[in-house]
Design a protein around this motif. Structure first.
Motif, PDB file in Angstrom:
ATOM      1  N   HIS A 194      12.251  11.992  28.381  1.00 21.59           N
ATOM      2  CA  HIS A 194      10.926  12.416  28.849  1.00 21.59           C
ATOM      3  C   HIS A 194       9.864  11.316  28.706  1.00 21.59           C
ATOM      4  CE1 HIS A 194       7.343  14.777  29.506  1.00 21.59           C
ATOM      5  NE2 HIS A 194       6.923  14.521  28.275  1.00 21.59           N
ATOM      6  N   ILE A 209       4.420  12.221  24.975  1.00 25.23           N
ATOM      7  CA  ILE A 209       5.098  13.511  25.118  1.00 25.23           C
ATOM      8  C   ILE A 209       4.098  14.550  25.599  1.00 25.23           C
ATOM      9  CG2 ILE A 209       6.413  15.300  23.913  1.00 25.23           C
ATOM     10  CD1 ILE A 209       7.268  13.077  21.920  1.00 25.23           C
ATOM     11  N   ILE A 252      13.862  14.252  24.574  1.00 21.82           N
ATOM     12  CA  ILE A 252      12.506  13.709  24.462  1.00 21.82           C
ATOM     13  C   ILE A 252      12.511  12.230  24.825  1.00 21.82           C
ATOM     14  CG2 ILE A 252      10.710  13.070  22.799  1.00 21.82           C
ATOM     15  CD1 ILE A 252      10.485  15.967  23.679  1.00 21.82           C
ATOM     16  N   SER A 299       2.656  16.665  19.421  1.00 17.63           N
ATOM     17  CA  SER A 299       4.036  16.539  19.910  1.00 17.63           C
ATOM     18  C   SER A 299       4.604  15.180  19.507  1.00 17.63           C
ATOM     19  CB  SER A 299       4.083  16.687  21.430  1.00 17.63           C
ATOM     20  OG  SER A 299       3.669  17.970  21.832  1.00 17.63           O
ATOM     21  N   LEU A 348      10.049  20.995  17.807  1.00 18.10           N
ATOM     22  CA  LEU A 348      11.332  20.284  17.818  1.00 18.10           C
ATOM     23  C   LEU A 348      11.446  19.394  16.586  1.00 18.10           C
ATOM     24  CD1 LEU A 348      14.001  19.593  19.239  1.00 18.10           C
ATOM     25  CD2 LEU A 348      12.742  17.846  20.524  1.00 18.10           C
ATOM     26  N   VAL A 389       7.652  14.635  16.567  1.00 18.03           N
ATOM     27  CA  VAL A 389       8.894  13.991  16.996  1.00 18.03           C
ATOM     28  C   VAL A 389       9.098  12.689  16.214  1.00 18.03           C
ATOM     29  CG1 VAL A 389      10.016  12.824  18.946  1.00 18.03           C
ATOM     30  CG2 VAL A 389       9.030  15.111  19.242  1.00 18.03           C
ATOM     31  N   VAL A 429      13.827  19.476  25.365  1.00 18.36           N
ATOM     32  CA  VAL A 429      12.494  18.900  25.168  1.00 18.36           C
ATOM     33  C   VAL A 429      11.633  19.641  24.150  1.00 18.36           C
ATOM     34  CG1 VAL A 429      12.351  17.723  27.398  1.00 18.36           C
ATOM     35  CG2 VAL A 429      11.708  20.144  27.227  1.00 18.36           C
ATOM     36  N   GLY A 430      12.180  20.624  23.482  1.00 18.95           N
ATOM     37  CA  GLY A 430      11.400  21.354  22.495  1.00 18.95           C
ATOM     38  C   GLY A 430      11.955  22.740  22.260  1.00 18.95           C
ATOM     39  N   ALA A 462       6.908  20.929  22.381  1.00 24.26           N
ATOM     40  CA  ALA A 462       7.676  19.813  21.814  1.00 24.26           C
ATOM     41  C   ALA A 462       7.491  19.703  20.301  1.00 24.26           C
ATOM     42  CB  ALA A 462       7.283  18.506  22.495  1.00 24.26           C
TER      43      ALA A 462
END
Length: 166
Positions: A117, A126, A114, A147, A90, A151, A53-54, A87
Motif C-alpha cells: 500500500h 498509510i 501495508i 496508522s 494492525l 505499523v 491492510v488492517g 490500519a
C-alpha cells in the motif's frame, strides 16, 4: 473466546459483536488475561477481522456490517465502526501475535499488505481507512499519522525480536 467491546448496565443488553479493540488488552506489556485467552483473541481476530491492510472494525457476520466505506458524510460516519478497515489496529494485532506466539518472522508477514500500500495512496504513507472487502480500496485521508505510527511500532517490535533471537 473473546472480550466484550461494551458491557451495558442491563444484563440482557450485551454487545457481543467481535471488534478489534480487544487486541489492545493482549498487546500491552502487562495483561490481565491468561496466555490461552490471549491466543484465543489473536486467533479469532486473525481469522475474522484481519485483512491485508488492517483490521475490520466489525465482524462480517454481524447484522450492521458494512463492507464498503462510502456515500455522503452521514453514510461514511455510520460506516466508520461497522466493518471499515483501520490500519492502526494492525500494529496491535502484530504485536499481540508476536507476544503470544513468539514468532517474529511470522508476525512481520502480516505487514506485507501495508508494504504494498505504501506506493498506492500517498507515496510512503498509510491511508486512514479501507473498504472491508476486496480490493480493500483506500478511503478517508491518504496519510494518517496513527496508522503509520502503529505499523512502525509493530515493525520495530518484530525487528527487535529477530535481532535478540540471533
Amino acid at each position: 473466546n473473546c472480550l466484550f467491546d461494551v458491557i451495558l448496565t442491563d444484563p440482557h443488553s450485551k454487545d457481543n459483536a467481535l471488534r478489534p479493540n480487544q487486541l489492545l488488552a493482549v498487546a500491552l506489556p502487562f495483561s490481565a488475561l491468561t496466555k490461552s485467552q490471549c491466543q484465543s483473541i489473536v486467533e479469532l481476530c486473525g481469522t475474522t477481522l484481519l485483512t491485508p491492510v488492517g483490521m475490520r472494525s466489525l465482524a462480517p457476520s454481524e447484522a450492521y456490517y458494512q463492507g464498503v466505506y462510502g456515500g455522503d458524510q452521514r453514510a461514511r460516519d455510520a460506516a466508520y465502526h461497522q466493518g471499515t478497515v483501520w490500519a492502526w489496529p494492525l500494529g496491535y494485532f502484530v504485536r499481540a501475535h508476536l507476544k503470544v506466539f513468539g514468532k517474529p518472522e511470522e508476525s512481520l508477514r502480516y505487514l506485507d499488505g501495508i508494504e504494498a500500500h505504501l506506493s498506492e495512496g500517498g507515496l510512503g504513507t498509510i491511508s486512514e481507512v479501507f473498504d472491508a472487502e476486496e480490493p480493500y480500496t483506500p478511503r478517508g485521508c491518504f496519510a494518517q499519522a496513527w496508522s503509520v505510527a502503529e505499523v512502525l511500532h509493530a515493525w520495530t517490535a518484530c525487528q527487535q525480536a529477530m535481532a535478540s533471537d540471533t
